[in-house]
Scaffold this motif. Sequence first.
Motif, PDB file in Angstrom:
ATOM      1  N   ALA A  22      58.271  -0.230  12.048  1.00 38.96           N
ATOM      2  CA  ALA A  22      57.595   0.899  11.414  1.00 38.96           C
ATOM      3  C   ALA A  22      58.211   1.181  10.050  1.00 38.96           C
ATOM      4  CB  ALA A  22      57.700   2.131  12.305  1.00 38.96           C
ATOM      5  N   GLU A  23      57.358   1.536   9.096  1.00 36.03           N
ATOM      6  CA  GLU A  23      57.852   1.872   7.761  1.00 36.03           C
ATOM      7  C   GLU A  23      58.563   3.216   7.829  1.00 36.03           C
ATOM      8  OE1 GLU A  23      56.203   2.169   3.158  1.00 36.03           O
ATOM      9  OE2 GLU A  23      54.816   1.766   4.808  1.00 36.03           O
ATOM     10  N   PRO A  24      59.752   3.328   7.245  1.00 37.96           N
ATOM     11  CA  PRO A  24      60.480   4.606   7.312  1.00 37.96           C
ATOM     12  C   PRO A  24      59.737   5.701   6.565  1.00 37.96           C
ATOM     13  CG  PRO A  24      61.556   3.087   5.797  1.00 37.96           C
ATOM     14  CD  PRO A  24      60.501   2.300   6.519  1.00 37.96           C
ATOM     15  N   LEU A  25      59.961   6.931   6.976  1.00 42.59           N
ATOM     16  CA  LEU A  25      59.317   8.063   6.326  1.00 42.59           C
ATOM     17  C   LEU A  25      59.840   8.215   4.902  1.00 42.59           C
ATOM     18  CD1 LEU A  25      59.366  10.724   9.193  1.00 42.59           C
ATOM     19  CD2 LEU A  25      57.463   9.259   8.487  1.00 42.59           C
ATOM     20  N   ALA A  26      58.932   8.573   4.007  1.00 43.19           N
ATOM     21  CA  ALA A  26      59.317   8.738   2.604  1.00 43.19           C
ATOM     22  C   ALA A  26      60.381   9.820   2.444  1.00 43.19           C
ATOM     23  CB  ALA A  26      58.083   9.070   1.767  1.00 43.19           C
ATOM     24  N   LYS A  27      60.302  10.869   3.260  1.00 42.21           N
ATOM     25  CA  LYS A  27      61.277  11.951   3.119  1.00 42.21           C
ATOM     26  C   LYS A  27      62.690  11.473   3.434  1.00 42.21           C
ATOM     27  CE  LYS A  27      60.832  13.979   7.782  1.00 42.21           C
ATOM     28  NZ  LYS A  27      60.448  15.213   8.521  1.00 42.21           N
ATOM     29  N   SER A  28      62.816  10.508   4.341  1.00 45.57           N
ATOM     30  CA  SER A  28      64.136   9.974   4.663  1.00 45.57           C
ATOM     31  C   SER A  28      64.684   9.144   3.507  1.00 45.57           C
ATOM     32  CB  SER A  28      64.067   9.120   5.932  1.00 45.57           C
ATOM     33  OG  SER A  28      63.638   9.895   7.036  1.00 45.57           O
ATOM     34  N   LEU A  29      63.813   8.391   2.858  1.00 47.71           N
ATOM     35  CA  LEU A  29      64.238   7.550   1.738  1.00 47.71           C
ATOM     36  C   LEU A  29      64.642   8.396   0.535  1.00 47.71           C
ATOM     37  CD1 LEU A  29      61.440   4.823   1.971  1.00 47.71           C
ATOM     38  CD2 LEU A  29      63.800   4.636   2.768  1.00 47.71           C
ATOM     39  N   PHE A  30      63.807   9.365   0.188  1.00 48.94           N
ATOM     40  CA  PHE A  30      64.105  10.183  -0.987  1.00 48.94           C
ATOM     41  C   PHE A  30      65.219  11.189  -0.703  1.00 48.94           C
ATOM     42  CE2 PHE A  30      60.028   8.500  -2.329  1.00 48.94           C
ATOM     43  CZ  PHE A  30      60.226   8.312  -3.692  1.00 48.94           C
ATOM     44  N   THR A  35      71.524  10.985  -6.576  1.00 48.82           N
ATOM     45  CA  THR A  35      71.497  11.060  -8.039  1.00 48.82           C
ATOM     46  C   THR A  35      70.117  10.665  -8.543  1.00 48.82           C
ATOM     47  OG1 THR A  35      72.269   8.771  -8.273  1.00 48.82           O
ATOM     48  CG2 THR A  35      73.958  10.507  -8.249  1.00 48.82           C
ATOM     49  N   GLY A  36      69.822  11.039  -9.777  1.00 48.74           N
ATOM     50  CA  GLY A  36      68.560  10.650 -10.386  1.00 48.74           C
ATOM     51  C   GLY A  36      68.542   9.167 -10.720  1.00 48.74           C
ATOM     52  N   SER A  37      67.355   8.635 -10.965  1.00 53.89           N
ATOM     53  CA  SER A  37      67.228   7.219 -11.304  1.00 53.89           C
ATOM     54  C   SER A  37      67.554   6.999 -12.779  1.00 53.89           C
ATOM     55  CB  SER A  37      65.810   6.723 -11.000  1.00 53.89           C
ATOM     56  OG  SER A  37      64.864   7.326 -11.867  1.00 53.89           O
ATOM     57  N   GLN A  38      68.073   5.821 -13.085  1.00 56.08           N
ATOM     58  CA  GLN A  38      68.410   5.473 -14.467  1.00 56.08           C
ATOM     59  C   GLN A  38      67.159   4.923 -15.155  1.00 56.08           C
ATOM     60  OE1 GLN A  38      71.573   6.070 -15.849  1.00 56.08           O
ATOM     61  NE2 GLN A  38      71.717   7.197 -13.923  1.00 56.08           N
ATOM     62  N   GLN A  39      66.202   5.811 -15.390  1.00 52.16           N
ATOM     63  CA  GLN A  39      64.922   5.445 -15.988  1.00 52.16           C
ATOM     64  C   GLN A  39      64.498   6.523 -16.969  1.00 52.16           C
ATOM     65  OE1 GLN A  39      63.106   5.322 -11.985  1.00 52.16           O
ATOM     66  NE2 GLN A  39      62.327   3.285 -12.507  1.00 52.16           N
ATOM     67  N   ALA A  40      63.505   6.199 -17.772  1.00 49.01           N
ATOM     68  CA  ALA A  40      62.927   7.218 -18.645  1.00 49.01           C
ATOM     69  C   ALA A  40      62.297   8.302 -17.782  1.00 49.01           C
ATOM     70  CB  ALA A  40      61.880   6.587 -19.561  1.00 49.01           C
ATOM     71  N   ALA A  48      52.462  17.572  -4.630  1.00 50.88           N
ATOM     72  CA  ALA A  48      52.757  17.441  -3.202  1.00 50.88           C
ATOM     73  C   ALA A  48      52.658  16.004  -2.714  1.00 50.88           C
ATOM     74  CB  ALA A  48      51.812  18.329  -2.388  1.00 50.88           C
ATOM     75  N   LYS A  49      52.628  15.050  -3.655  1.00 48.20           N
ATOM     76  CA  LYS A  49      52.544  13.640  -3.256  1.00 48.20           C
ATOM     77  C   LYS A  49      52.974  12.778  -4.432  1.00 48.20           C
ATOM     78  CE  LYS A  49      49.382  10.397  -0.951  1.00 48.20           C
ATOM     79  NZ  LYS A  49      47.970  10.165  -0.541  1.00 48.20           N
ATOM     80  N   GLY A  50      54.282  12.672  -4.627  1.00 46.18           N
ATOM     81  CA  GLY A  50      54.749  11.914  -5.775  1.00 46.18           C
ATOM     82  C   GLY A  50      56.258  11.791  -5.816  1.00 46.18           C
ATOM     83  N   CYS A  51      56.777  11.546  -7.010  1.00 42.11           N
ATOM     84  CA  CYS A  51      58.214  11.383  -7.219  1.00 42.11           C
ATOM     85  C   CYS A  51      58.490  11.598  -8.698  1.00 42.11           C
ATOM     86  CB  CYS A  51      58.681   9.994  -6.775  1.00 42.11           C
ATOM     87  SG  CYS A  51      57.886   8.638  -7.683  1.00 42.11           S
ATOM     88  N   VAL A  52      59.757  11.545  -9.088  1.00 42.02           N
ATOM     89  CA  VAL A  52      60.100  11.727 -10.495  1.00 42.02           C
ATOM     90  C   VAL A  52      61.199  10.745 -10.884  1.00 42.02           C
ATOM     91  CG1 VAL A  52      61.703  13.627  -9.946  1.00 42.02           C
ATOM     92  CG2 VAL A  52      60.830  13.375 -12.273  1.00 42.02           C
ATOM     93  N   ARG A 285      58.251   3.309  -5.749  1.00 47.51           N
ATOM     94  CA  ARG A 285      59.106   2.264  -5.180  1.00 47.51           C
ATOM     95  C   ARG A 285      60.210   1.886  -6.172  1.00 47.51           C
ATOM     96  NH1 ARG A 285      58.446  -0.772  -0.768  1.00 47.51           N
ATOM     97  NH2 ARG A 285      56.310   0.008  -0.536  1.00 47.51           N
ATOM     98  N   SER A 286      59.836   1.748  -7.442  1.00 49.37           N
ATOM     99  CA  SER A 286      60.852   1.405  -8.445  1.00 49.37           C
ATOM    100  C   SER A 286      61.795   2.582  -8.695  1.00 49.37           C
ATOM    101  CB  SER A 286      60.189   0.973  -9.754  1.00 49.37           C
ATOM    102  OG  SER A 286      59.504   2.051 -10.366  1.00 49.37           O
ATOM    103  N   VAL A 287      61.295   3.810  -8.547  1.00 51.02           N
ATOM    104  CA  VAL A 287      62.164   4.982  -8.682  1.00 51.02           C
ATOM    105  C   VAL A 287      63.248   4.948  -7.612  1.00 51.02           C
ATOM    106  CG1 VAL A 287      62.262   7.506  -8.502  1.00 51.02           C
ATOM    107  CG2 VAL A 287      60.415   6.422  -9.798  1.00 51.02           C
TER     108      VAL A 287
END
Length: 291
Positions: A22-30, A35-40, A48-52, A285-287
């Motif tokens: 089973a694919e893990p829940l997004a809330k567990s991954l995030f 720390t924040g991602s090293q991205q722009a 209510a459905k995204g990331c930063v 995913r890249s975040v």
Amino acid sequence: MRVPRFVLFSCFLLALTTPAFAEPLAKSLFGAKTTGSQQAAAPFGSYAKGCVAGAVQLPESGPTWQAMRLSRNRNWGHPETIDYIKKLSTFARNQRGWSGLYIGDISQPRGGPMLSGHRSHQIGLDIDIWMLPANNLNLSRKHRENISSISMRRSKGAFVNSNWTPQHHAILRAAAKDKRTARIFVFPGAKVQMCKDEKGNRKWLRKIRPWYGHHYHFHVRLKCPRGMKGCVNQAAPPKGDGCADAQKWVNDILSPPPPKPRDPNAPKPKPRREYVLSDLPKQCRSVLQSQ
């Protein structure tokens, strides 16, 4: 003895449905990212459905603010959000009885669904701001875990109580007048009170939206920053100051309408499914994978 192919295929399908596959829940991954991602810096998806990507951490304390509940690690946001907090808290410092603002949840370090609490706050553009006047900006980390905000409501949110002040009105007005603000959620009685008290330009009242709860804090939602193509804005509030709509909320609190007849043949509502990573924008995913 050879095993028939259809048996092998059936076993494979069964394996895919087991927890190990089973694919893990997004809330567990995030929720696991610290720390924040090293991205722009960029918000992806909707509130209510995204990331930063490239989120910035609001310093725990500043000249005009303190971040609360530090153990949650939710004092991260898009750089525009952090700038907004600094600007609004500077305004608050000039209000009688206030030294600045107590800041509640913004987002997790990389946004996304949270382990507990909010459905929104996923793209670094939502801010919870405490109603408790921030008259002491030297609170310890421990104190910030234990102190509580104060409620502004009376009669289940139909009216403000004696904790409400002209300074609350002024701070909410300043928050709404910032061009970056999309809307502000607050309990219905506060919106109606502001509608009664405002004597000047009323255009900003359009952004003050009555909503359930929101009497210990108000919730600021910012627009997608200019040029952020992967960010999805919420539809703008209806035209007008919204005061009649807020009054209807209050009327319904004081005299609740009769419940709608229940259809005995209607199917039971399905519980809301929790998101997995593949439900979110592909950029998330890249975040997650970024350093």
